[in-house]
Design a protein around this motif. Structure first.
Motif: not given
Ligand code: MF3
Ligand code: CO
Ligand code: CO
Length: 260
Positions: A6-9, A99-109, A172-173, A194-195
């Motif tokens: 992923k890029k910094e943005s 969730v999808i916020k600003n087109n990016y996903y995050a996943d947690t439980s 995920i992204g 990788e970073k």
């Protein structure tokens, strides 16, 4: 191998999504009480996500009918919230939020306890959570992917429980499930971390045997032997010298023994 760096943005957007997903789990805790239905819990999560200008990613995903997955007792994952499923004292409940916020996903439980639960339930949840933490503890650039599964499986089996093999973590992204697959058991994947990689780790741990079966609704997955099952999931970013947990909850503590 097309593991996305992923890029910094993008990372900045994923941090925002991750924080919101974590806030859903923080928010819902107070509602986990005897006599509430899993559908009511779903609706509260749904409204909270929408109020925060985000989309519940599970809703309509391959036809999934609800906004979050809620998996109770012997349900391993992908439990469908239902108005007739009423929580009772002693239940153990996983709520899995994407969730999808600003087109990016995050996943947690994470797991929740309904009132007072027994020793086995508590120990199962603790071991599942600690297996995740133990794997987070070794993450940094240059570590081969198979180390994650090795650590989780060893931790779980040394505690007398078993790891589900059918479901895995994932990159995920800008999409829900990306390369690579993150197996929670011993494997041979020599890809080096990788970073800038972002992926989930989400071990499912059974009190009995590792085998699972999918119900006729096409979603609900249960343990074959009806034993209890527990799962914890975080979305993580590989950094210069370790990892950032993008879905970290405010009150979440990692025991000192799991801090590198
Ligand atoms: N959140 C699950 C995961 O950790 C996926 C749920 S897909 C659904 O990957 F359709 F069941 F919601
Ligand atoms: Co996931
Ligand atoms: Co999930």
């Amino acid at each position: 191998m097309n593991c996305i760096i992923k890029k910094e943005s993008e990372i900045e957007k994923m941090r925002i999504s991750g924080k919101l997903a974590a806030q859903v789990l923080e928010m819902i805790e107070a509602y986990i009480q005897p006599n509430i239905s899993t559908e009511e819990l779903n609706d509260i999560c749904h409204d909270f996500i929408k109020q925060n200008n985000a989309i519940p990613a599970c809703l309509g995903y391959h036809g999934f009918p609800k906004s979050v997955c809620i998996s109770v007792n012997d349900v391993v994952c992908h439990g469908i919230p239902n108005k007739n499923q009423i929580l009772k004292i002693g239940d153990i409940v996983n709520i899995d939020v994407t969730v999808i916020k600003n087109n990016y996903y995050a996943d947690t439980s994470k797991m929740f306890f309904v009132g007072k639960t027994n020793t086995l339930s508590k120990r199962l949840c603790k071991v599942a959570q600690e297996s995740l933490y133990a794997s987070l503890n070794i993450i940094k650039p240059g570590i081969p992917l198979y180390k994650i599964g090795e650590i989780i499986e060893n931790y779980v089996e040394n505690n007398g429980f078993s790891v589900v093999k059918e479901y895995c973590g994932h990159g995920i992204g800008a999409s829900f499930h990306e390369e690579p697959h993150i197996l929670h058991y011993k494997n041979n994947n020599k890809i080096l971390l990788e970073k800038g990689m972002i992926f989930t780790i989400e071990p499912m741990v059974n009190a009995g045997k590792s085998e699972v079966k999918c119900m006729k609704d096409g979603w609900t997955v249960k343990t074959k032997d009806h034993s209890l099952s527990a799962q914890y999931e975080h979305t993580i970013l590989v950094t210069n010298n370790g990892c950032d947990i993008l879905t970290w909850q405010k009150h979440e503590k990692i025991l000192p023994s799991f801090i590198n």
